[in-house]
Design a protein around this motif. Structure first.
Motif, PDB file in Angstrom:
ATOM      1  N   VAL A  11       0.966  -1.113  -0.090  1.00 22.67           N
ATOM      2  CA  VAL A  11       0.154  -0.053   0.024  1.00 22.67           C
ATOM      3  C   VAL A  11       0.852   1.159   0.104  1.00 22.67           C
ATOM      4  O   VAL A  11       0.559   2.232  -0.827  1.00 22.67           O
ATOM      5  CB  VAL A  11      -0.729   0.094   1.269  1.00 22.67           C
ATOM      6  N   LYS A  12       1.882   1.122   0.970  1.00 27.64           N
ATOM      7  CA  LYS A  12       2.876   2.239   0.912  1.00 27.64           C
ATOM      8  C   LYS A  12       4.162   1.761   1.449  1.00 27.64           C
ATOM      9  O   LYS A  12       4.058   0.653   2.152  1.00 27.64           O
ATOM     10  CB  LYS A  12       2.518   3.536   1.584  1.00 27.64           C
ATOM     11  N   LYS A  13       5.354   2.424   1.315  1.00 28.82           N
ATOM     12  CA  LYS A  13       6.450   2.004   1.581  1.00 28.82           C
ATOM     13  C   LYS A  13       6.685   2.038   3.153  1.00 28.82           C
ATOM     14  O   LYS A  13       6.585   3.319   3.706  1.00 28.82           O
ATOM     15  CB  LYS A  13       7.744   2.485   0.922  1.00 28.82           C
ATOM     16  N   CYS A  14       7.048   1.153   3.931  1.00 27.80           N
ATOM     17  CA  CYS A  14       7.280   1.383   5.383  1.00 27.80           C
ATOM     18  C   CYS A  14       8.755   2.056   5.451  1.00 27.80           C
ATOM     19  O   CYS A  14       9.745   2.055   4.641  1.00 27.80           O
ATOM     20  CB  CYS A  14       7.571   0.036   6.212  1.00 27.80           C
ATOM     21  N   GLU A  15       8.823   2.802   6.550  1.00 31.19           N
ATOM     22  CA  GLU A  15      10.114   3.855   6.500  1.00 31.19           C
ATOM     23  C   GLU A  15      11.271   2.933   6.685  1.00 31.19           C
ATOM     24  O   GLU A  15      12.471   3.457   6.341  1.00 31.19           O
ATOM     25  CB  GLU A  15      10.190   4.562   8.000  1.00 31.19           C
ATOM     26  N   TYR A  16      11.399   1.672   7.430  1.00 26.07           N
ATOM     27  CA  TYR A  16      12.496   1.049   7.399  1.00 26.07           C
ATOM     28  C   TYR A  16      12.686  -0.157   6.254  1.00 26.07           C
ATOM     29  O   TYR A  16      13.593  -0.408   6.434  1.00 26.07           O
ATOM     30  CB  TYR A  16      12.561   0.044   8.762  1.00 26.07           C
ATOM     31  N   CYS A  17      11.934  -0.166   5.459  1.00 26.70           N
ATOM     32  CA  CYS A  17      11.829  -1.413   4.274  1.00 26.70           C
ATOM     33  C   CYS A  17      12.849  -1.238   3.310  1.00 26.70           C
ATOM     34  O   CYS A  17      12.966  -0.216   2.904  1.00 26.70           O
ATOM     35  CB  CYS A  17      10.642  -1.560   3.956  1.00 26.70           C
ATOM     36  N   ASP A  18      13.641  -2.130   3.260  1.00 30.10           N
ATOM     37  CA  ASP A  18      14.857  -2.177   2.150  1.00 30.10           C
ATOM     38  C   ASP A  18      14.435  -3.235   1.188  1.00 30.10           C
ATOM     39  O   ASP A  18      15.362  -3.742   0.419  1.00 30.10           O
ATOM     40  CB  ASP A  18      15.988  -1.999   2.352  1.00 30.10           C
ATOM     41  N   PHE A  19      13.236  -4.191   1.463  1.00 33.01           N
ATOM     42  CA  PHE A  19      12.735  -5.060   0.446  1.00 33.01           C
ATOM     43  C   PHE A  19      12.549  -4.557  -0.793  1.00 33.01           C
ATOM     44  O   PHE A  19      12.222  -3.305  -1.138  1.00 33.01           O
ATOM     45  CB  PHE A  19      11.567  -5.930   0.910  1.00 33.01           C
ATOM     46  N   VAL A  20      12.449  -5.489  -2.075  1.00 32.73           N
ATOM     47  CA  VAL A  20      12.169  -4.910  -3.254  1.00 32.73           C
ATOM     48  C   VAL A  20      10.599  -4.993  -3.168  1.00 32.73           C
ATOM     49  O   VAL A  20      10.150  -6.082  -3.591  1.00 32.73           O
ATOM     50  CB  VAL A  20      12.929  -6.004  -4.234  1.00 32.73           C
ATOM     51  N   SER A  21      10.316  -3.960  -2.997  1.00 35.03           N
ATOM     52  CA  SER A  21       8.755  -3.678  -2.869  1.00 35.03           C
ATOM     53  C   SER A  21       8.444  -2.274  -3.088  1.00 35.03           C
ATOM     54  O   SER A  21       9.168  -1.330  -2.870  1.00 35.03           O
ATOM     55  CB  SER A  21       8.203  -4.272  -1.538  1.00 35.03           C
ATOM     56  N   GLY A  22       6.980  -1.968  -3.439  1.00 34.46           N
ATOM     57  CA  GLY A  22       6.698  -0.371  -3.251  1.00 34.46           C
ATOM     58  C   GLY A  22       5.285  -0.221  -3.697  1.00 34.46           C
ATOM     59  O   GLY A  22       4.587  -1.296  -4.042  1.00 34.46           O
ATOM     60  N   GLY A  58       5.471 -14.482  -1.158  1.00 35.37           N
ATOM     61  CA  GLY A  58       6.047 -13.524  -0.281  1.00 35.37           C
ATOM     62  C   GLY A  58       6.130 -12.017  -0.954  1.00 35.37           C
ATOM     63  O   GLY A  58       6.009 -11.916  -2.208  1.00 35.37           O
ATOM     64  N   GLY A  59       6.526 -11.079  -0.320  1.00 40.06           N
ATOM     65  CA  GLY A  59       6.500  -9.630  -0.678  1.00 40.06           C
ATOM     66  C   GLY A  59       7.597  -8.873  -0.033  1.00 40.06           C
ATOM     67  O   GLY A  59       8.367  -9.005   0.601  1.00 40.06           O
ATOM     68  N   GLY A  60       7.217  -7.663  -0.197  1.00 42.26           N
ATOM     69  CA  GLY A  60       5.892  -7.041  -0.806  1.00 42.26           C
ATOM     70  C   GLY A  60       4.576  -7.407   0.266  1.00 42.26           C
ATOM     71  O   GLY A  60       4.670  -7.849   1.533  1.00 42.26           O
ATOM     72  N   THR A  61       3.504  -7.234  -0.382  1.00 40.22           N
ATOM     73  CA  THR A  61       2.386  -7.714   0.333  1.00 40.22           C
ATOM     74  C   THR A  61       1.215  -8.245  -0.452  1.00 40.22           C
ATOM     75  O   THR A  61       0.572  -7.589  -1.502  1.00 40.22           O
ATOM     76  CB  THR A  61       1.592  -6.263   0.949  1.00 40.22           C
ATOM     77  N   PRO A  62       1.515  -9.839  -0.821  1.00 40.65           N
ATOM     78  CA  PRO A  62       0.782 -10.544  -1.734  1.00 40.65           C
ATOM     79  C   PRO A  62      -0.667 -10.096  -1.611  1.00 40.65           C
ATOM     80  O   PRO A  62      -1.338 -10.239  -2.706  1.00 40.65           O
ATOM     81  CB  PRO A  62       1.058 -11.760  -1.420  1.00 40.65           C
ATOM     82  N   CYS A  93       0.591 -11.832   4.191  1.00 39.31           N
ATOM     83  CA  CYS A  93      -0.221 -10.640   4.116  1.00 39.31           C
ATOM     84  C   CYS A  93      -0.123  -9.588   5.433  1.00 39.31           C
ATOM     85  O   CYS A  93       0.657  -9.836   6.368  1.00 39.31           O
ATOM     86  CB  CYS A  93      -1.764 -11.184   4.327  1.00 39.31           C
ATOM     87  N   ASN A  94      -0.609  -8.667   5.041  1.00 44.76           N
ATOM     88  CA  ASN A  94      -0.532  -7.406   6.012  1.00 44.76           C
ATOM     89  C   ASN A  94      -1.993  -6.974   6.608  1.00 44.76           C
ATOM     90  O   ASN A  94      -2.872  -7.066   5.669  1.00 44.76           O
ATOM     91  CB  ASN A  94       0.264  -6.209   5.488  1.00 44.76           C
ATOM     92  N   PRO A  95      -2.190  -6.724   7.743  1.00 40.81           N
ATOM     93  CA  PRO A  95      -3.445  -6.233   8.267  1.00 40.81           C
ATOM     94  C   PRO A  95      -3.967  -5.308   7.328  1.00 40.81           C
ATOM     95  O   PRO A  95      -3.232  -4.022   7.076  1.00 40.81           O
ATOM     96  CB  PRO A  95      -2.963  -5.412   9.699  1.00 40.81           C
ATOM     97  N   GLY A 130       6.217   3.424  10.508  1.00 41.74           N
ATOM     98  CA  GLY A 130       5.513   3.942   9.053  1.00 41.74           C
ATOM     99  C   GLY A 130       4.600   2.562   8.739  1.00 41.74           C
ATOM    100  O   GLY A 130       4.290   2.690   7.196  1.00 41.74           O
ATOM    101  N   ARG A 131       4.089   1.839   9.485  1.00 40.51           N
ATOM    102  CA  ARG A 131       3.208   0.853   9.104  1.00 40.51           C
ATOM    103  C   ARG A 131       1.603   1.574   8.869  1.00 40.51           C
ATOM    104  O   ARG A 131       1.344   2.475   9.106  1.00 40.51           O
ATOM    105  CB  ARG A 131       3.082  -0.134  10.118  1.00 40.51           C
ATOM    106  N   ILE A 132       0.916   0.729   7.929  1.00 42.32           N
ATOM    107  CA  ILE A 132      -0.362   1.338   7.633  1.00 42.32           C
ATOM    108  C   ILE A 132      -1.627   0.960   8.513  1.00 42.32           C
ATOM    109  O   ILE A 132      -2.552   1.499   8.393  1.00 42.32           O
ATOM    110  CB  ILE A 132      -0.880   0.966   6.159  1.00 42.32           C
TER     111      ILE A 132
HETATM  112  S1  SF4 Z   1       4.720  -4.218   4.218  1.00 41.18           S
HETATM  113 FE1  SF4 Z   1       6.549  -5.327   4.225  1.00 41.18          FE
HETATM  114  S2  SF4 Z   1       7.553  -5.325   2.152  1.00 41.18           S
HETATM  115 FE2  SF4 Z   1       5.843  -3.726   2.248  1.00 41.18          FE
HETATM  116  S3  SF4 Z   1       6.953  -1.694   2.818  1.00 41.18           S
HETATM  117 FE3  SF4 Z   1       6.324  -2.521   4.546  1.00 41.18          FE
HETATM  118  S4  SF4 Z   1       8.014  -3.763   5.387  1.00 41.18           S
HETATM  119 FE4  SF4 Z   1       8.272  -3.345   2.988  1.00 41.18          FE
END
Ligand code: SF4
Length: 383
Positions: A11-22, A58-62, A93-95, A130-132
């Motif tokens: 949904v949005k990038k968390c502040e600490y995240c360096d995974f390949v996601s966006g 995995g992801g990201g947020t599948p 998945c994310n909440p 920075g979680r949603i």
């Molecule tokens: S939800 Fe997970 S993968 Fe997505 S930006 Fe946040 S930490 Fe990164």
């Protein structure tokens, strides 16, 4: 073999995240899904003899992907690969990103395990990350998952969050333990360069030095105390620590992850996904547009193909295997490399045993609890 599928959308990038996601728009998400299905088809002939014992999406947020796209991807996996009847099939998945319909749809495709990213039940800590979502949204997602019939759920929590202390971590753990998930992963926050968090961290440290703020990132010692506290609370709640960061009720250890630590070959598909088979490690490109272009022109989207030397394979066997509480088997090492482990690592093993960091008994070698506490340092000795 094991199978990993990467869905790089959030949904949005968390502040600490360096995974390949966006956060990408719907058109990109749909185009990516089409390309991923093409990539699945591209690899299918070469893996027609393989049978897959685990799948991990995995992801990201599948769960943020459009339901019809996910439906088509899951269809393609079933159509192209031999998936074992009892395969462990996990989706992250994310909440706040799942609906009851989505959960029923993925369950109908065989997904039997959910991994939910919670991190903390303290809303202020979630905000700082920075979680949603807040804790209530997590509770709603968790309830939806249980109601949809998911009886194998992992909850991710995090130590080392700015401002976290023993009181807030204890509350997070008791909130989570009360829900009785089958599995809990407890990772420490790593501040990665290039993330907004890194910038903020550097700034915060400066302000902290000047005494302007009290909110802080835990020091290494504090971080260690938080980890030790988490381990203790999980132990008291009868979660078995089967790996440095992973805890489970008996019989609910993550088979996919265990396979990774045991060097079971895996095929990874999707943006930035890594594969490991035939003693080669392959990695896909991390550029989503390049990924789609390559796949759409019939090319495998590889960015690298590295042959793993025998020495490196031995080192991996040790430092991955020793992450698990059960450690490694001398017989497995001998079978894999046709060499007695003493010939290659006898000196290191004897030294670590004499320092109380390793145990060696019954044909197995494992880190002691003290060794596990400084595993990063110790495992480097095998490199
Ligand atoms: S939800 Fe997970 S993968 Fe997505 S930006 Fe946040 S930490 Fe990164």
């Amino acid at each position: 073999m094991e199978l990993y599928i990467h869905i790089p959308f959030c949904v949005k990038k968390c502040e600490y995240c360096d995974f390949v996601s966006g956060a990408y728009d719907e058109k990109v998400r749909r185009d990516y899904s089409d390309a991923l299905i093409r990539e699945i088809g591209m690899y299918a002939p070469a893996f027609s003899d393989a049978s897959f014992s685990t799948i991990y999406i995995g992801g990201g947020t599948p769960s943020w992907l459009e339901a019809d796209c996910m439906d088509a991807i899951l269809d393609a996996l079933q159509k192209h690969f031999n998936i074992e009847a009892e395969a462990e099939f996990t989706m992250e998945c994310n909440p706040g990103t799942v609906s009851a319909d989505f959960l029923h749809m993925i369950k109908s495709h065989g997904v039997c395990r959910l991994s939910i990213g919670l991190q903390s039940t303290d809303d202020a800590e979630l905000k700082r990350l920075g979680r949603i979502h807040d804790f209530n949204r997590f509770l709603h997602t968790y309830e939806l998952a249980r109601n949809a019939g998911f009886y194998d759920i992992n909850v991710d929590i995090m130590t080392g969050i700015p401002g976290q202390n023993k009181r807030t971590l204890t509350r997070t753990l008791s909130d989570v333990i009360r829900l009785k998930p089958e599995h809990i992963s407890c990772y420490s926050l790593i501040i990665e360069e290039g993330t907004p968090f890194y910038e903020k961290y550097a700034e915060d440290l400066e302000r902290q030095r000047r005494g302007e703020i009290t909110q802080y990132l835990p020091t290494d010692d504090e971080e260690f105390e938080l980890y030790a506290l988490a381990r203790q609370l999980l132990f008291e709640a009868r979660y078995e620590q089967y790996e440095i960061s992973n805890f489970a009720r008996e019989g609910y250890e993550c088979i996919h992850n265990i396979g990774y630590w045991r060097r079971v070959p895996y095929l990874g598909l999707g943006l930035s996904a890594a594969s490991f088979y035939g003693e080669h490690r392959y990695t896909n490109t991390t550029d989503i547009y390049e990924y789609m272009d390559m796949v759409n022109s019939g090319e495998k989207p590889l960015a690298s193909d590295v042959a793993i030397s025998r020495q490196d394979a031995m080192a991996e066997f040790m430092y991955l295997g020793l992450r698990m509480t059960e450690g490694i088997s001398r017989a497995d090492f001998a079978a894999a490399f046709d060499m007695d482990i003493e010939v290659r690592y006898g000196n290191i093993i004897r030294d670590l045993v004499s320092r109380g960091m390793l145990t060696s008994a019954g044909g197995r070698i494992a880190l002691t609890p003290t060794g596990r506490d400084i595993s990063n340092q110790l495992l480097c000795e095998f490199l």
